[in-house]
Scaffold this motif. Sequence first.
Motif, mmCIF file in Angstrom:
data_model
loop_
_atom_site.group_PDB
_atom_site.id
_atom_site.type_symbol
_atom_site.label_atom_id
_atom_site.label_comp_id
_atom_site.label_asym_id
_atom_site.label_seq_id
_atom_site.Cartn_x
_atom_site.Cartn_y
_atom_site.Cartn_z
ATOM 1 N N PRO A 13 0.830 -1.204 0.000
ATOM 2 C CA PRO A 13 0.000 0.000 0.000
ATOM 3 C C PRO A 13 0.860 1.249 0.000
ATOM 4 O O PRO A 13 1.941 1.274 0.584
ATOM 5 C CB PRO A 13 -0.791 -0.118 1.311
ATOM 6 C CG PRO A 13 0.063 -0.958 2.196
ATOM 7 C CD PRO A 13 0.795 -1.916 1.292
ATOM 8 N N ASN A 14 0.396 2.275 -0.658
ATOM 9 C CA ASN A 14 1.127 3.534 -0.721
ATOM 10 C C ASN A 14 0.672 4.416 0.432
ATOM 11 O O ASN A 14 -0.341 5.100 0.347
ATOM 12 C CB ASN A 14 0.873 4.231 -2.064
ATOM 13 C CG ASN A 14 1.697 5.510 -2.200
ATOM 14 O OD1 ASN A 14 2.414 5.887 -1.290
ATOM 15 N ND2 ASN A 14 1.582 6.157 -3.340
ATOM 16 N N LEU A 15 1.438 4.402 1.526
ATOM 17 C CA LEU A 15 1.038 5.145 2.716
ATOM 18 C C LEU A 15 1.267 6.633 2.572
ATOM 19 O O LEU A 15 0.681 7.423 3.291
ATOM 20 C CB LEU A 15 1.829 4.642 3.926
ATOM 21 C CG LEU A 15 1.473 3.237 4.389
ATOM 22 C CD1 LEU A 15 2.262 2.909 5.628
ATOM 23 C CD2 LEU A 15 -0.005 3.118 4.658
ATOM 24 N N GLU A 16 2.143 7.035 1.690
ATOM 25 C CA GLU A 16 2.473 8.450 1.584
ATOM 26 C C GLU A 16 1.434 9.220 0.786
ATOM 27 O O GLU A 16 1.454 10.437 0.747
ATOM 28 C CB GLU A 16 3.853 8.614 0.922
ATOM 29 C CG GLU A 16 4.974 7.903 1.664
ATOM 30 C CD GLU A 16 5.065 8.339 3.114
ATOM 31 O OE1 GLU A 16 4.865 9.540 3.385
ATOM 32 O OE2 GLU A 16 5.313 7.486 3.978
ATOM 33 N N GLU A 17 0.538 8.503 0.135
ATOM 34 C CA GLU A 17 -0.454 9.173 -0.702
ATOM 35 C C GLU A 17 -1.613 9.634 0.168
ATOM 36 O O GLU A 17 -2.439 8.846 0.619
ATOM 37 C CB GLU A 17 -0.961 8.219 -1.788
ATOM 38 C CG GLU A 17 -1.887 8.899 -2.786
ATOM 39 C CD GLU A 17 -2.292 7.966 -3.906
ATOM 40 O OE1 GLU A 17 -3.292 8.269 -4.574
ATOM 41 O OE2 GLU A 17 -1.606 6.948 -4.095
ATOM 42 N N ARG A 18 -1.655 10.924 0.455
ATOM 43 C CA ARG A 18 -2.697 11.500 1.298
ATOM 44 C C ARG A 18 -3.420 12.591 0.540
ATOM 45 O O ARG A 18 -2.852 13.263 -0.315
ATOM 46 C CB ARG A 18 -2.090 12.125 2.558
ATOM 47 C CG ARG A 18 -1.635 11.167 3.622
ATOM 48 C CD ARG A 18 -1.098 11.936 4.819
ATOM 49 N NE ARG A 18 -2.083 12.866 5.356
ATOM 50 C CZ ARG A 18 -1.782 13.870 6.176
ATOM 51 N NH1 ARG A 18 -0.536 14.085 6.531
ATOM 52 N NH2 ARG A 18 -2.723 14.667 6.617
ATOM 53 N N ALA A 19 -4.682 12.750 0.889
ATOM 54 C CA ALA A 19 -5.419 13.880 0.339
ATOM 55 C C ALA A 19 -4.866 15.157 0.956
ATOM 56 O O ALA A 19 -4.105 15.130 1.915
ATOM 57 C CB ALA A 19 -6.907 13.729 0.662
ATOM 58 N N ALA A 64 7.987 -1.653 8.244
ATOM 59 C CA ALA A 64 8.537 -2.874 7.647
ATOM 60 C C ALA A 64 7.425 -3.841 7.254
ATOM 61 O O ALA A 64 7.495 -4.500 6.204
ATOM 62 C CB ALA A 64 9.499 -3.540 8.631
ATOM 63 N N ILE A 65 6.390 -3.922 8.086
ATOM 64 C CA ILE A 65 5.253 -4.795 7.763
ATOM 65 C C ILE A 65 4.556 -4.313 6.499
ATOM 66 O O ILE A 65 4.184 -5.104 5.620
ATOM 67 C CB ILE A 65 4.268 -4.835 8.946
ATOM 68 C CG1 ILE A 65 4.914 -5.539 10.141
ATOM 69 C CG2 ILE A 65 2.964 -5.531 8.549
ATOM 70 C CD1 ILE A 65 4.127 -5.406 11.427
ATOM 71 N N LEU A 66 4.407 -3.013 6.389
ATOM 72 C CA LEU A 66 3.735 -2.455 5.220
ATOM 73 C C LEU A 66 4.545 -2.650 3.940
ATOM 74 O O LEU A 66 3.990 -2.654 2.839
ATOM 75 C CB LEU A 66 3.467 -0.965 5.452
ATOM 76 C CG LEU A 66 2.456 -0.667 6.566
ATOM 77 C CD1 LEU A 66 2.552 0.784 7.002
ATOM 78 C CD2 LEU A 66 1.041 -0.986 6.129
ATOM 79 N N LEU A 67 5.857 -2.818 4.083
ATOM 80 C CA LEU A 67 6.725 -2.954 2.912
ATOM 81 C C LEU A 67 7.028 -4.407 2.550
ATOM 82 O O LEU A 67 7.791 -4.667 1.617
ATOM 83 C CB LEU A 67 8.040 -2.201 3.165
ATOM 84 C CG LEU A 67 7.912 -0.678 3.300
ATOM 85 C CD1 LEU A 67 9.253 -0.057 3.649
ATOM 86 C CD2 LEU A 67 7.349 -0.060 2.029
ATOM 87 N N LEU A 68 6.457 -5.353 3.270
ATOM 88 C CA LEU A 68 6.667 -6.761 2.931
ATOM 89 C C LEU A 68 6.139 -7.047 1.525
ATOM 90 O O LEU A 68 5.039 -6.634 1.163
ATOM 91 C CB LEU A 68 5.944 -7.668 3.936
ATOM 92 C CG LEU A 68 6.539 -7.773 5.347
ATOM 93 C CD1 LEU A 68 5.602 -8.579 6.239
ATOM 94 C CD2 LEU A 68 7.929 -8.391 5.312
ATOM 95 N N THR A 69 6.928 -7.746 0.750
ATOM 96 C CA THR A 69 6.499 -8.130 -0.598
ATOM 97 C C THR A 69 5.771 -9.474 -0.531
ATOM 98 O O THR A 69 5.882 -10.206 0.462
ATOM 99 C CB THR A 69 7.714 -8.262 -1.523
ATOM 100 O OG1 THR A 69 8.518 -9.363 -1.076
ATOM 101 C CG2 THR A 69 8.539 -6.976 -1.525
ATOM 102 N N PRO A 70 5.045 -9.820 -1.592
ATOM 103 C CA PRO A 70 4.411 -11.152 -1.614
ATOM 104 C C PRO A 70 5.412 -12.278 -1.402
ATOM 105 O O PRO A 70 5.100 -13.270 -0.731
ATOM 106 C CB PRO A 70 3.780 -11.199 -3.004
ATOM 107 C CG PRO A 70 3.499 -9.766 -3.336
ATOM 108 C CD PRO A 70 4.641 -9.002 -2.749
#
Length: 203
Positions: A13-19, A64-70
């Motif tokens: 998920p792209n966490l940096e993308e904010r409105a 790190a959890i958010l950046l885990l790849t498949p």
Amino acid sequence: MDDPGGAAQGTIPNLEERAVAGPTDPDVGEMHIDARGVLLKAVHVENRSKILKLRGEAEEVMEAILLLTPDDIAQAGLHPDDIDDLRALILEHRRAMRFFKAAERMADKLRQTTLAHGHEIAGRISEIAAQGQRRARRSPERSGILDALMPLIRYQAAPAKRSWVTRLKNQGSLPDEAPESAMPTRAMPTREEEEPQPASQVG
């Protein structure tokens, strides 16, 4: 489970993308906050000391959890749905923290505002009470003036009255169990009141 950001299962998920920051996605210092979209949870007071708490370095771990790849997920033998659930919870936690930090700053600003208001109001009460008492001493309408301003006069005199009652109790002139109301105002030492000074300006 669908990814909260709309990405396919297993993608990052792209966490940096904010409105643009605003009431529903506030920055610290924002004074218009709308947190109705946050799913609130309750923790009973008696349980707050028992629950697990995130430590300072938890933010790096969550990232790190958010950046885990498949591949990372598969190699570790983790279930993709569990990781997606955890990612959704992390995103919701970060969102709630943005509101919390903005609300803390808002509360601090409001607190400072009420302190400034209180300072000025207290000064004005002092001025009005003193002016009313001076006018009452010279006016034939003394009773009417004092009756109208008595709440202000009593409020202004209360600290001095408490101090005087304490002094009498310490001297043994008044029983320790006697309430402050037992001390008549007329028994307090009198003096000519000084001209009240305007309250200092608060920046």
